[in-house]
Design an enzyme around this catalytic site. Structure first.
Site, PDB file in Angstrom:
ATOM      1  N   GLY A   1       1.871   5.010  -0.619  1.00  0.00           N
ATOM      2  CA  GLY A   1       1.237   6.291  -0.933  1.00  0.00           C
ATOM      3  C   GLY A   1       2.316   7.269  -1.348  1.00  0.00           C
ATOM      4  O   GLY A   1       2.478   7.628  -2.505  1.00  0.00           O
TER       5      GLY A   1
ATOM      6  N   GLU B   1       0.823  -1.227   0.000  1.00  0.00           N
ATOM      7  CA  GLU B   1       0.000   0.000   0.000  1.00  0.00           C
ATOM      8  C   GLU B   1       0.849   1.266   0.000  1.00  0.00           C
ATOM      9  O   GLU B   1       0.788   2.066   0.939  1.00  0.00           O
ATOM     10  CB  GLU B   1      -0.853   0.046   1.277  1.00  0.00           C
ATOM     11  CG  GLU B   1      -1.842  -1.053   1.447  1.00  0.00           C
ATOM     12  CD  GLU B   1      -2.306  -1.162   2.911  1.00  0.00           C
ATOM     13  OE1 GLU B   1      -1.901  -0.353   3.760  1.00  0.00           O
ATOM     14  OE2 GLU B   1      -3.080  -2.084   3.180  1.00  0.00           O
TER      15      GLU B   1
ATOM     16  N   TYR C   1       0.795  14.004   0.748  1.00  0.00           N
ATOM     17  CA  TYR C   1       0.331  14.678   1.965  1.00  0.00           C
ATOM     18  C   TYR C   1       0.563  16.188   1.867  1.00  0.00           C
ATOM     19  O   TYR C   1       0.859  16.855   2.852  1.00  0.00           O
ATOM     20  CB  TYR C   1       1.013  14.077   3.207  1.00  0.00           C
ATOM     21  CG  TYR C   1       0.888  12.567   3.243  1.00  0.00           C
ATOM     22  CD1 TYR C   1      -0.337  11.980   3.538  1.00  0.00           C
ATOM     23  CD2 TYR C   1       1.963  11.726   2.929  1.00  0.00           C
ATOM     24  CE1 TYR C   1      -0.486  10.599   3.546  1.00  0.00           C
ATOM     25  CE2 TYR C   1       1.830  10.352   2.932  1.00  0.00           C
ATOM     26  CZ  TYR C   1       0.604   9.789   3.238  1.00  0.00           C
ATOM     27  OH  TYR C   1       0.459   8.426   3.237  1.00  0.00           O
TER      28      TYR C   1
ATOM     29  N   CYS D   1      -1.715  33.550  10.284  1.00  0.00           N
ATOM     30  CA  CYS D   1      -1.550  34.385  11.484  1.00  0.00           C
ATOM     31  C   CYS D   1      -1.070  33.597  12.700  1.00  0.00           C
ATOM     32  O   CYS D   1      -1.677  33.628  13.757  1.00  0.00           O
ATOM     33  CB  CYS D   1      -2.881  35.046  11.813  1.00  0.00           C
ATOM     34  SG  CYS D   1      -4.107  33.806  12.225  1.00  0.00           S
TER      35      CYS D   1
HETATM   36  N1  LLP Z   1      -1.704   2.081   4.463  1.00  0.00           N
HETATM   37  C1  LLP Z   1      -2.231   2.583   5.577  1.00  0.00           C
HETATM   38  C2  LLP Z   1      -3.175   1.767   6.349  1.00  0.00           C
HETATM   39  C3  LLP Z   1      -1.901   3.887   6.003  1.00  0.00           C
HETATM   40  O1  LLP Z   1      -2.441   4.387   7.110  1.00  0.00           O
HETATM   41  C4  LLP Z   1      -0.983   4.653   5.231  1.00  0.00           C
HETATM   42  C5  LLP Z   1      -0.616   5.998   5.648  1.00  0.00           C
HETATM   43  C6  LLP Z   1      -0.461   4.073   4.055  1.00  0.00           C
HETATM   44  C7  LLP Z   1      -0.840   2.783   3.698  1.00  0.00           C
HETATM   45  C8  LLP Z   1       0.483   4.814   3.152  1.00  0.00           C
HETATM   46  O2  LLP Z   1       1.676   5.134   3.768  1.00  0.00           O
HETATM   47  P1  LLP Z   1       2.878   5.737   2.909  1.00  0.00           P
HETATM   48  O3  LLP Z   1       3.288   4.678   1.903  1.00  0.00           O
HETATM   49  O4  LLP Z   1       2.396   6.978   2.214  1.00  0.00           O
HETATM   50  O5  LLP Z   1       3.931   6.003   3.891  1.00  0.00           O
HETATM   51  N2  LLP Z   1       0.701  12.752   6.744  1.00  0.00           N
HETATM   52  C9  LLP Z   1       1.917  12.019   7.004  1.00  0.00           C
HETATM   53  C10 LLP Z   1       1.826  10.577   6.608  1.00  0.00           C
HETATM   54  C11 LLP Z   1       0.646   9.868   7.225  1.00  0.00           C
HETATM   55  C12 LLP Z   1       0.471   8.457   6.744  1.00  0.00           C
HETATM   56  C13 LLP Z   1      -0.851   7.900   7.113  1.00  0.00           C
HETATM   57  N3  LLP Z   1      -1.075   6.553   6.680  1.00  0.00           N
HETATM   58  C14 LLP Z   1       3.077  12.721   6.306  1.00  0.00           C
HETATM   59  O6  LLP Z   1       2.861  13.774   5.705  1.00  0.00           O
HETATM   60  O7  LLP Z   1       4.195  12.261   6.368  1.00  0.00           O
END
Ligand code: LLP
Length: 415
Positions: free
Chosen positions: A275, A273, A372, A343
């Site tokens: 992202g 998964e 993000y 602000c």
């Molecule tokens: N699968 C699940 C169940 C998740 O909760 C997430 C991310 C992913 C996959 C994808 O993770 P990735 O491959 O993108 O690391 N806002 C934060 C990151 C929060 C991630 C939340 N869950 C940032 O800007 O670093």
């Protein structure tokens, strides 16, 4: 830019003048490349990439991900809704729920989308309302990773997943309610650059999966990082990680088929998964310098990139490389605190950053903003969320999301 080819033959100021700043600028070629790298991570045949759209759910990008053969995960009915709009079929969507209402569960079940449940409490409620439905169980094997404590989702300090020692109870609940327990999933957290921790998580999940009959899919989660800072971070070694995964998949599927011969030799499927890995590097954020000032020996570069536009630096202290435009050869390098127009004194994009001397009206180019970034943008201070444009493989620029309008700010109010 980290890569000078990012803008292809287009000049950043052309984009800023045409579409105004702040502006998210995507590069289709980079996005497709990252999709393909993830798809080709392993050679094991039954392997799917569930793009984690929380990183970026722009409809045009989702359609491209689908063209590249990716499936998607979802965290909310809103994500499911957009995924369906992008053309994903129910069997291509995996709903990873967390503390959701029965109505939200029903939204997925009615569409034939498999739901992952992540507590005994939610599983019992699901079983009572949807006997016979297909489910996945999200397991916490005790292993966690992430760039900040806020995004570590495995181990002792997290609200996520069913602790492994409750797995037997969860399987029993599934059996008693005739739920079709077809998958186990895990996500240890967001961001690793060393594959070892991920592999450790995979091994732990596979060991747990051996105890569960009837599985069709094991979803290993995301977290694949990319270097935000090339000076201190090395690229994840995908080929070595892929080779290790291939070995684990082959060994497990042989073992599982021997343990549960009733699966009739049907090979188990695996999914990941990612992202951030897919969308982060496909995007830069353009901002305009509106003020340069000094206070108590600190030089501030005041831009239109407030934390409503890019929240990561404020929320996690995250580093994003910043480049400046125009490029002035021989300009002295100064230490700037780059700030936005919100602000709050904490509205800081980069602290004490060495940058070539800037002038009002220059542009700042914030790198690796595709994950993000827009997806966490808000209307705080009643600011308008920015537009998004895509530089296509054909060198054409397309507006793929318009900037908010002032009218958008009063939508939903009673007159
Ligand atoms: N699968 C699940 C169940 C998740 O909760 C997430 C991310 C992913 C996959 C994808 O993770 P990735 O491959 O993108 O690391 N806002 C934060 C990151 C929060 C991630 C939340 N869950 C940032 O800007 O670093």
């Amino acid at each position: 830019m980290k890569d000078p080819r990012f803008f292809q033959n287009i000049r950043p100021e052309e984009l800023a003048d045409t579409y105004a700043t702040p502006l998210y600028v995507y590069n289709e070629r980079v996005f497709r490349t990252r999709c393909r790298e993830m798809k080709n991570l392993v050679t094991y045949p039954n392997f799917t990439v569930h793009y984690s759209v929380k990183a970026n759910s722009n409809l045009t990008l989702l359609k491209i991900a689908r063209e590249e053969g990716l499936h998607v995960d979802a965290m909310s009915p809103g994500e499911i809704y957009v995924e369906e709009k992008a053309g994903f079929l129910p069997e291509e969507i995996f709903y990873i729920s967390n503390n959701v209402s029965i109505e939200e569960m029903a939204y997925a079940v009615e569409r034939g989308i498999c739901v992952s449940l992540d507590s005994i409490s939610q599983l019992r409620r699901f079983a009572a309302h949807f006997p016979g439905a297909s489910v996945s169980l999200r397991i916490n094997t005790g292993i966690g990773a992430g760039h900040s404590e806020k995004v570590v989702t495995g181990g002792k300090k997290t609200k996520f997943a069913i602790p492994e020692d409750q797995l037997n109870e969860a399987v029993k609940i599934c059996r008693e309610a005739s739920l079709r327990l077809k998958a186990l999933n895990q996500h240890i957290g967001s961001f690793f650059l060393d594959g070892e921790i991920y592999l450790e998580g995979v091994k732990a999940l596979l060991a747990a999966a051996e105890k569960v009959p009837g599985l069709e899919l094991i979803d290993l989660g995301g977290g694949f990082g990319m270097p935000y800072d090339e000076k201190t971070q090395k690229r994840l070694d995908l080929s070595s990680l892929g080779r290790s995964l291939d070995q684990l998949f082959a060994d497990f599927s042989k073992k599982y088929a021997a343990l549960y011969p009733e699966s009739n030799g049907k090979e188990i499927s695996f999914a990941i998964e990612p992202g951030r890995y897919i969308s982060a590097e496909s995007c830069v954020l353009l901002g305009r310098v509106h003020a340069i000032k000094e206070n108590a020996g600190h030089l501030y570069c005041g831009t239109d990139i407030g934390f409503n536009v890019l929240m990561r630096p404020v929320l996690y202290d995250s580093y994003h490389k910043i480049e400046t435009w125009p490029v002035r050869e021989n300009a002295p390098v100064l230490s700037y605190t780059v700030v936005g127009n919100i602000c709050e004194s904490g509205d800081i994009l980069a602290k004490d950053r060495e940058l070539p001397q800037m002038e009002e009206n220059d542009l700042v180019i914030v790198c690796d903003a595709g994950a993000y970034g827009y997806s966490m943008a808000s209307n705080y201070n009643n600011r308008l969320r920015p537009a998004e444009v895509l530089i296509g493989e054909d060198d054409q620029v397309r507006l793929i999301r318009r900037r908010d309008t002032l009218e958008d700010l009063v939508r939903g109010f009673e007159s």
